[in-house]
Enzyme design. Sequence first.
Site, PDB file in Angstrom:
ATOM      1  N   ARG A 235       0.277 -33.779 -30.232  1.00  8.82           N
ATOM      2  CA  ARG A 235      -0.397 -33.444 -28.960  1.00  8.82           C
ATOM      3  C   ARG A 235       0.318 -34.031 -27.751  1.00  8.82           C
ATOM      4  NH1 ARG A 235      -4.879 -34.697 -32.154  1.00  8.82           N
ATOM      5  NH2 ARG A 235      -6.104 -32.857 -32.708  1.00  8.82           N
ATOM      6  N   LYS A 257       9.134 -28.820 -16.438  1.00  7.83           N
ATOM      7  CA  LYS A 257       8.883 -27.578 -17.178  1.00  7.83           C
ATOM      8  C   LYS A 257       9.668 -27.589 -18.483  1.00  7.83           C
ATOM      9  CE  LYS A 257       8.627 -24.102 -13.578  1.00  7.83           C
ATOM     10  NZ  LYS A 257       9.178 -22.753 -13.323  1.00  7.83           N
ATOM     11  N   GLU A 299      23.037 -22.979  -8.939  1.00  7.51           N
ATOM     12  CA  GLU A 299      21.764 -23.618  -8.570  1.00  7.51           C
ATOM     13  C   GLU A 299      21.977 -24.652  -7.465  1.00  7.51           C
ATOM     14  OE1 GLU A 299      19.175 -22.195  -9.771  1.00  7.51           O
ATOM     15  OE2 GLU A 299      19.828 -21.310 -11.676  1.00  7.51           O
ATOM     16  N   LYS A 327      15.157 -30.941  -5.519  1.00  5.91           N
ATOM     17  CA  LYS A 327      14.222 -30.249  -6.417  1.00  5.91           C
ATOM     18  C   LYS A 327      13.050 -31.155  -6.784  1.00  5.91           C
ATOM     19  CE  LYS A 327      13.408 -27.726 -10.637  1.00  5.91           C
ATOM     20  NZ  LYS A 327      13.800 -27.203 -11.928  1.00  5.91           N
ATOM     21  N   GLU A 337       3.488 -25.569 -10.037  1.00  7.41           N
ATOM     22  CA  GLU A 337       3.960 -24.301  -9.472  1.00  7.41           C
ATOM     23  C   GLU A 337       2.838 -23.426  -8.958  1.00  7.41           C
ATOM     24  OE1 GLU A 337       6.846 -22.381 -11.948  1.00  7.41           O
ATOM     25  OE2 GLU A 337       7.639 -21.248 -10.245  1.00  7.41           O
ATOM     26  N   ARG A 341       6.693 -24.586  -4.800  1.00  4.92           N
ATOM     27  CA  ARG A 341       7.768 -24.538  -5.789  1.00  4.92           C
ATOM     28  C   ARG A 341       8.384 -23.152  -5.911  1.00  4.92           C
ATOM     29  NH1 ARG A 341       7.179 -28.169 -11.177  1.00  4.92           N
ATOM     30  NH2 ARG A 341       9.060 -27.538 -12.265  1.00  4.92           N
ATOM     31  N   ASN A 345      12.847 -20.016  -6.408  1.00  6.81           N
ATOM     32  CA  ASN A 345      13.254 -18.722  -6.957  1.00  6.81           C
ATOM     33  C   ASN A 345      14.160 -17.935  -6.021  1.00  6.81           C
ATOM     34  OD1 ASN A 345      12.081 -18.610  -9.558  1.00  6.81           O
ATOM     35  ND2 ASN A 345      10.073 -18.434  -8.593  1.00  6.81           N
ATOM     36  N   HIS A 348      16.422 -15.290  -7.335  1.00  7.30           N
ATOM     37  CA  HIS A 348      16.103 -15.116  -8.744  1.00  7.30           C
ATOM     38  C   HIS A 348      15.411 -13.802  -9.078  1.00  7.30           C
ATOM     39  CE1 HIS A 348      17.600 -19.123  -9.325  1.00  7.30           C
ATOM     40  NE2 HIS A 348      17.244 -19.142 -10.598  1.00  7.30           N
ATOM     41  N   HIS A 352      17.019 -11.969 -12.158  1.00 15.30           N
ATOM     42  CA  HIS A 352      16.286 -11.602 -13.372  1.00 15.30           C
ATOM     43  C   HIS A 352      16.394 -10.103 -13.651  1.00 15.30           C
ATOM     44  CE1 HIS A 352      13.717 -15.462 -12.777  1.00 15.30           C
ATOM     45  NE2 HIS A 352      14.786 -15.700 -13.515  1.00 15.30           N
ATOM     46  N   HIS A 365      23.226 -16.408 -16.494  1.00 11.94           N
ATOM     47  CA  HIS A 365      22.210 -16.650 -15.470  1.00 11.94           C
ATOM     48  C   HIS A 365      22.866 -17.059 -14.144  1.00 11.94           C
ATOM     49  CE1 HIS A 365      18.379 -17.704 -13.710  1.00 11.94           C
ATOM     50  NE2 HIS A 365      18.808 -18.933 -13.463  1.00 11.94           N
TER      51      HIS A 365
HETATM   52  N1  LIG Z   1      13.014 -26.115 -17.510  1.00 16.29           N
HETATM   53  C1  LIG Z   1      13.532 -25.692 -16.384  1.00 16.29           C
HETATM   54  O1  LIG Z   1      12.983 -25.918 -15.310  1.00 16.29           O
HETATM   55  C2  LIG Z   1      14.837 -24.942 -16.429  1.00 16.29           C
HETATM   56  C3  LIG Z   1      15.561 -24.737 -15.249  1.00 16.29           C
HETATM   57  C4  LIG Z   1      16.790 -24.108 -15.317  1.00 16.29           C
HETATM   58  C5  LIG Z   1      17.290 -23.674 -16.546  1.00 16.29           C
HETATM   59  N2  LIG Z   1      16.560 -23.883 -17.669  1.00 16.29           N
HETATM   60  C6  LIG Z   1      17.054 -23.435 -18.976  1.00 16.29           C
HETATM   61  O2  LIG Z   1      18.302 -24.060 -19.247  1.00 16.29           O
HETATM   62  C7  LIG Z   1      19.030 -23.239 -20.147  1.00 16.29           C
HETATM   63  C8  LIG Z   1      20.473 -23.187 -19.720  1.00 16.29           C
HETATM   64  O3  LIG Z   1      21.014 -24.498 -19.693  1.00 16.29           O
HETATM   65  P1  LIG Z   1      22.571 -24.735 -19.903  1.00 16.29           P
HETATM   66  O4  LIG Z   1      23.333 -23.820 -19.032  1.00 16.29           O
HETATM   67  O5  LIG Z   1      22.807 -26.186 -19.787  1.00 16.29           O
HETATM   68  O6  LIG Z   1      22.779 -24.207 -21.389  1.00 16.29           O
HETATM   69  P2  LIG Z   1      23.155 -24.954 -22.783  1.00 16.29           P
HETATM   70  O7  LIG Z   1      22.185 -26.005 -23.112  1.00 16.29           O
HETATM   71  O8  LIG Z   1      23.334 -23.868 -23.762  1.00 16.29           O
HETATM   72  O9  LIG Z   1      24.547 -25.619 -22.452  1.00 16.29           O
HETATM   73  C9  LIG Z   1      25.656 -24.795 -22.143  1.00 16.29           C
HETATM   74  C10 LIG Z   1      26.850 -25.108 -23.015  1.00 16.29           C
HETATM   75  O10 LIG Z   1      27.492 -26.271 -22.540  1.00 16.29           O
HETATM   76  C11 LIG Z   1      27.653 -27.209 -23.606  1.00 16.29           C
HETATM   77  N3  LIG Z   1      27.625 -28.520 -22.995  1.00 16.29           N
HETATM   78  C12 LIG Z   1      26.570 -29.125 -22.411  1.00 16.29           C
HETATM   79  N4  LIG Z   1      26.941 -30.295 -21.890  1.00 16.29           N
HETATM   80  C13 LIG Z   1      28.245 -30.446 -22.136  1.00 16.29           C
HETATM   81  C14 LIG Z   1      29.205 -31.451 -21.835  1.00 16.29           C
HETATM   82  N5  LIG Z   1      28.877 -32.540 -21.124  1.00 16.29           N
HETATM   83  N6  LIG Z   1      30.468 -31.278 -22.270  1.00 16.29           N
HETATM   84  C15 LIG Z   1      30.821 -30.163 -22.956  1.00 16.29           C
HETATM   85  N7  LIG Z   1      29.981 -29.173 -23.258  1.00 16.29           N
HETATM   86  C16 LIG Z   1      28.705 -29.319 -22.855  1.00 16.29           C
HETATM   87  C17 LIG Z   1      26.553 -26.900 -24.552  1.00 16.29           C
HETATM   88  O11 LIG Z   1      26.832 -27.345 -25.835  1.00 16.29           O
HETATM   89  C18 LIG Z   1      26.498 -25.390 -24.466  1.00 16.29           C
HETATM   90  O12 LIG Z   1      27.494 -24.843 -25.284  1.00 16.29           O
HETATM   91  C19 LIG Z   1      18.360 -21.887 -20.152  1.00 16.29           C
HETATM   92  O13 LIG Z   1      17.682 -21.680 -21.366  1.00 16.29           O
HETATM   93  C20 LIG Z   1      17.358 -21.977 -19.010  1.00 16.29           C
HETATM   94  O14 LIG Z   1      16.188 -21.198 -19.230  1.00 16.29           O
HETATM   95  C21 LIG Z   1      15.351 -24.508 -17.630  1.00 16.29           C
HETATM   96 ZN   LIG Z   2      18.008 -20.399 -12.144  1.00 16.11          ZN
END
Ligand SMILES: NC(=O)c1ccc[n+]([C@@H]2O[C@H](COP(=O)([O-])OP(=O)(O)OC[C@H]3O[C@@H](n4cnc5c(N)ncnc54)[C@H](O)[C@@H]3O)[C@@H](O)[C@H]2O)c1
Ligand SMILES: [Zn+2]
Length: 448
Positions: A235, A257, A299, A327, A337, A341, A345, A348, A352, A365
């Site tokens: 939980r 989030k 971003e 942020k 949100e 917040r 977007n 975005h 999207h 993205h």
């Molecule tokens: N929760 C939120 O508010 C929020 C906001 C924005 C994005 N997101 C989510 O984040 C995700 C995208 O994140 P991402 O782009 O980091 O993707 P990811 O976690 O897939 O990382 C991208 C790639 O980079 C590699 N990597 C990460 N750090 C590294 C480092 N220091 N050195 C070498 N390689 C490295 C990873 O292994 C992966 O292959 C999406 O699913 C998106 O929905 C969430």
């Molecule tokens: Zn984004």
Amino acid sequence: MGAGKTTIARALGLPHVETDADVPIALFDEGEPAFRAREAEVVRDVLQRVEPVVVDLGGGAVTTPEVRALLEERAIVVWLDVDLAVAWERVEGSDRPLAQDYDDFKRLYEERRPIYADLADVVARDVDDVVLAVAGVHVERGSLERLRELVPGEGPVALVSDPRVSGIHGMDAQLALGARLGETHELPAGEEAKTLTAVDRLWQDLRLDRSGTIVALGGGCTTDAAGFAAATYLRGIAWTPVPTSLVAQVDAAIGGKTAIDLPQGKNLVGAFHWPARTVIDPALLQTLPEAQRLEGMAEVVKAGLLAGEPFWELADDKLVRRSVAFKAAICLRDPHERGERAVLNLGHTFAHALEAAADYEGITHGRAVALGLLAALRLSDRDTAVVEEVLRPQPVRVDAERAWQAMKRDKKARGGEPRFVLLGDDGPRAGVVVSETAARRELDRLIA
Ligand SMILES: NC(=O)c1ccc[n+]([C@@H]2O[C@H](COP(=O)([O-])OP(=O)(O)OC[C@H]3O[C@@H](n4cnc5c(N)ncnc54)[C@H](O)[C@@H]3O)[C@@H](O)[C@H]2O)c1
Ligand SMILES: [Zn+2]
């Protein structure tokens, strides 16, 4: 006194109480004890509140033992550390009873410093310091090495990572956690981590009890999925993201989030679950491939446009720090949100639509956001040079009609009318209705 408390408290934009305003300075004529007693009452009342509030505390309040005890129990204490000369310059000539004479002021300053140092949870110099402290975000080069002390609590840690990041930074994280490391887990790489199958496996493998903490070391996919596991396992247990990609450092790991995906769409199941602390080490970005960096820069540019400041021109450490603080401040004011917040977007709605039209394949993205920012800027009658220069977006090859239909279905659309975040002269505005013709025209310009 003269530390700039009021200015900073106001800049946070959170509900805010100045204890001095409720304690008549005239009480000082009856002697300092009468003044301090009334002040302690005011502090007690404010700290009983359930809703978070910024308390702008008179400089001498902490000389009262009861106030110190209340603060230790109920508050995050931020010490705005300023030089004596700066403080004196600000208060000199004011009617404050304790700021009439330089030597008295200096004596007070020196007397109180050790009390502040002892009581403070955080020492801050500016608004960003305060925001980061209140949001529980620690940004520091080399902080991975101090992970053991930076993960709050004493309980065991479950370290969750992806195969790639684990191979590069996993050993350093394990060494840094030392005796607190109880177990390690791997999530699949990329979006595959954000599936029920992956999270189910993690739930079942976890051995932590409620005193434990999940530490999520990786990009946004790792922090989203591990954060969701933390929100739901037993939980909800504590978690600490240690974001390693630029996307995760400036965006995914900030704001509480967490989510996994459904076949119907991304991030459709999740929870708001604010981390116990977020540990950001900009040095980890050195191993990030250039393409991934550009994803994060989209971003950063978005945040800078919203803030009206060129974050993208800063060197890594400052760039991350400013983007995060920007942020985090918005998310602190609107944790679930329901309002402000939404400005995050920017770009975005278009992004999207493009991603959906491509079935989330062949367009990242970040690239979609870069294009979306172009459209948002054009609809706001703004220059697009920054986006072109920093993000170099190229039009994508997708079906224009599909993109348009996706945009109309977007969750922010009301009654089929797409709404947009636009940049006005006095800052961003969310929920702006734009004519279908203009929206469609700008969408089409993004498509090759
Ligand atoms: N929760 C939120 O508010 C929020 C906001 C924005 C994005 N997101 C989510 O984040 C995700 C995208 O994140 P991402 O782009 O980091 O993707 P990811 O976690 O897939 O990382 C991208 C790639 O980079 C590699 N990597 C990460 N750090 C590294 C480092 N220091 N050195 C070498 N390689 C490295 C990873 O292994 C992966 O292959 C999406 O699913 C998106 O929905 C969430
Ligand atoms: Zn984004």
